[in-house]
Design a protein around this motif. Structure first.
Motif, short mmCIF file in Angstrom:
data_model
loop_
_atom_site.label_atom_id
_atom_site.label_comp_id
_atom_site.label_asym_id
_atom_site.label_seq_id
_atom_site.Cartn_x
_atom_site.Cartn_y
_atom_site.Cartn_z
N PRO A 164 55.33 47.49 50.95
CA PRO A 164 55.39 46.20 50.27
C PRO A 164 54.56 46.40 48.82
N GLU A 165 53.27 46.95 48.88
CA GLU A 165 52.61 47.23 47.73
C GLU A 165 53.27 48.20 46.69
N ASP A 166 54.30 48.98 47.16
CA ASP A 166 54.99 49.94 46.15
C ASP A 166 56.00 49.18 45.38
N THR A 167 56.09 48.08 45.60
CA THR A 167 56.85 47.13 44.71
C THR A 167 56.71 46.97 43.02
N ALA A 168 56.89 47.45 42.29
CA ALA A 168 56.77 47.65 41.04
C ALA A 168 58.20 48.20 40.01
N VAL A 169 57.88 48.22 38.76
CA VAL A 169 58.75 48.99 38.00
C VAL A 169 58.33 50.10 37.85
N TYR A 170 59.45 51.15 37.89
CA TYR A 170 58.67 52.76 37.91
C TYR A 170 59.52 53.05 36.73
N TYR A 171 58.68 53.91 36.07
CA TYR A 171 58.94 54.43 34.41
C TYR A 171 58.69 55.75 34.64
N CYS A 172 59.74 56.56 34.12
CA CYS A 172 59.75 57.97 33.95
C CYS A 172 59.15 58.35 32.44
N ASN A 173 58.49 59.47 32.54
CA ASN A 173 57.67 59.99 31.10
C ASN A 173 57.76 61.28 30.92
N VAL A 174 58.10 61.46 29.75
CA VAL A 174 57.83 63.13 29.32
C VAL A 174 56.63 63.05 28.34
N TYR A 175 55.60 64.15 28.89
CA TYR A 175 54.51 64.19 27.94
C TYR A 175 54.31 65.58 27.50
N ASP A 176 53.93 65.97 26.38
CA ASP A 176 53.55 67.17 25.74
C ASP A 176 52.05 67.27 25.71
N PRO A 177 51.61 68.52 26.20
CA PRO A 177 50.28 68.80 26.23
C PRO A 177 49.62 68.81 24.91
N ARG A 178 50.20 69.15 23.90
CA ARG A 178 49.94 69.45 22.47
C ARG A 178 49.76 67.84 21.73
N PRO A 179 48.48 67.37 21.71
CA PRO A 179 48.24 66.04 21.26
C PRO A 179 49.04 65.32 20.08
N TRP A 180 49.20 66.15 19.27
CA TRP A 180 50.05 65.72 18.10
C TRP A 180 51.53 65.36 18.19
N MET A 181 51.83 65.62 19.75
CA MET A 181 53.55 65.51 20.03
C MET A 181 53.54 64.34 20.66
N PRO A 182 54.48 63.67 20.78
CA PRO A 182 54.83 62.16 21.15
C PRO A 182 55.19 62.43 22.56
N ASP A 183 54.89 61.26 23.27
CA ASP A 183 55.43 60.99 24.60
C ASP A 183 56.56 60.35 24.60
N TYR A 184 57.34 60.45 25.72
CA TYR A 184 58.53 59.58 25.90
C TYR A 184 58.78 58.61 27.06
N TRP A 185 59.32 57.54 27.02
CA TRP A 185 59.08 56.87 28.28
C TRP A 185 60.80 56.17 28.16
N GLY A 186 61.10 56.07 29.68
CA GLY A 186 62.26 55.20 29.97
C GLY A 186 62.00 53.80 30.19
N GLN A 187 63.24 53.16 30.41
CA GLN A 187 62.97 51.51 30.11
C GLN A 187 62.71 51.08 31.77
N GLY A 188 62.49 51.78 32.55
CA GLY A 188 62.17 51.38 33.70
C GLY A 188 63.05 51.23 34.93
N THR A 189 62.82 51.04 36.24
CA THR A 189 63.64 51.01 37.29
C THR A 189 62.90 50.03 38.30
N GLN A 190 63.35 48.83 38.69
CA GLN A 190 62.77 48.04 39.80
C GLN A 190 62.76 48.52 41.19
N VAL A 191 61.69 48.89 41.75
CA VAL A 191 61.65 49.01 43.04
C VAL A 191 61.05 47.76 44.10
N THR A 192 61.75 47.13 44.79
CA THR A 192 61.22 46.17 45.42
C THR A 192 61.26 46.52 47.26
N VAL A 193 60.12 46.36 47.93
CA VAL A 193 59.98 46.68 49.17
C VAL A 193 59.71 45.25 49.87
#
Length: 118
Positions: free
Chosen positions: A87-116
């Motif tokens: 049950p404690e895993d209940t949350a909105v889960y987001y996907c992320n793309v990150y670039d180790p080069r700090p001047w490059m942007p990160d990207y995020w998805g809109q999220g998907t709900q997981v309910t346990v």
């Protein structure tokens, strides 16, 4: 520009499994990593799992071997296999793309709900 679309969330009972998917469109640099984060109501967003461009993985301490992150590079898709859900895993889960080069942007998805449920 990278766009991320998560799917696979839903309502499950404790002990069951879910597989989340994140379909990425756009050009993702080869050195970019991808990850899953989650945010429960009233809590901060936290890391669930990440996988680097070379395939190295790390997980949040709460995972304790229950989740596995993997990516299908040719199809630009990220997965999170979640077993033994609690049950404690209940949350909105987001996907992320990150670039180790700090001047490059990160990207995020809109999220998907997981309910346990217990």
């Amino acid at each position: 520009q990278v766009q991320l679309v998560e799917s696979g969330g839903g309502l499950v009972q404790a002990g069951e499994s879910l597989r989340l998917s994140c379909a990425a469109s756009g050009r993702i640099p080869g050195i970019a990593g991808m990850g899953w984060y989650r945010q429960a109501p009233g809590k901060e967003r936290e890391l669930v799992a990440r996988i680097t461009g070379s395939g190295a993985t790390n997980y949040g301490e709460f995972v304790k071997g229950r989740f596995t992150i993997f990516r299908d590079n040719p199809n630009n898709t990220l997965y999170l296999q979640m077993n033994s859900l609690k049950p404690e895993d209940t949350a909105v889960y987001y996907c992320n793309v990150y670039d180790p080069r700090p001047w490059m942007p990160d990207y995020w998805g809109q999220g998907t709900q997981v309910t346990v449920s217990s």
